[in-house]
Motif scaffolding. Structure first.
Motif: not given
Length: 219
Positions: A29-42
């Protein structure tokens, strides 16, 4: 004892698998940015703009109304938490979640609404962004701040509770910057302006950036 250890290991394995699955879905969903999740959320409740980078830790506690919107070209430091859900009722006999521990009914935690982060915001390490918070374009959040409420664009915000201590620029420059659509900034613009992007901003340079972007897209 052995059964308890087995159940703990089984739960850890399940959580690891679920987190790996969530990371894959998040990155798709986030190929356009450089973020990564460190928790699960909706996942569908969180949107992140172009080129923004950093770890994303959203604490929604399963609240379907707990939403987070982060703009383009934002910088998010380590251990920043977006506390979008998890609120307790404060106008009842007790703040205790009785349903969760004394019934089979699912507890409904509260939220104060959307967390909105504008374009070009920098959120410092260990900050907590609370539900209902509006941090508009160009703001800086000092490390360790606890942020609630609404702020004005290009504010420097620090503390617990966080307050604006100054603006990044004078009003004349801020008004020009607010006329820039950061979503239109692309690799071509950046590669042609590396030197300018690292120069101290004055009115003339702000006008140049605004006009360059508008002319490129014939706005």
């Amino acid at each position: 004892m052995i059964k308890e250890i087995f159940n703990i290991l089984k739960l850890k394995l399940y959580n690891k698998r679920e987190m790996n699955r969530f990371i894959r879905e998040f990155r798709e969903k986030n190929l356009h940015n450089h973020t990564f999740p460190v928790s699960r959320f909706i996942l569908e409740n969180v949107s992140i703009g172009k080129a923004t980078y950093g770890p994303i830790e959203v604490l929604d506690y399963g609240n379907k109304n707990a939403k987070v919107r982060i703009g383009n070209f934002c910088s998010i430091a380590a251990n920043v938490k977006f506390l979008s859900g998890g609120g307790h009722n404060i106008n009842t006999l007790s703040t205790y979640p009785f349903y969760a521990y004394f019934s089979q009914k699912e507890e409904e935690n509260t939220t104060k609404g959307l967390i909105s982060i504008g374009d070009d915001c920098w959120i410092g390490r260990d900050s907590i962004i609370c539900s209902g918070c509006n941090i508009p374009q160009g703001c800086i959040i000092g490390a360790g701040s606890v942020v609630r409420g609404n702020f004005e664009p290009y504010s420097i915000i620090i503390g617990n509770p966080a307050i604006c201590i100054k603006k990044r620029f004078v009003k004349e420059i801020i008004d020009i910057l607010l006329d820039i659509d950061f979503s239109l900034i692309d690799k071509d613009f950046i590669s042609h302006n590396f030197k300018n992007l690292y120069m101290p901003l004055d009115k003339n340079l702000a006008l140049y950036f605004r006009d360059e972007i508008k002319s490129k897209y014939k706005l």
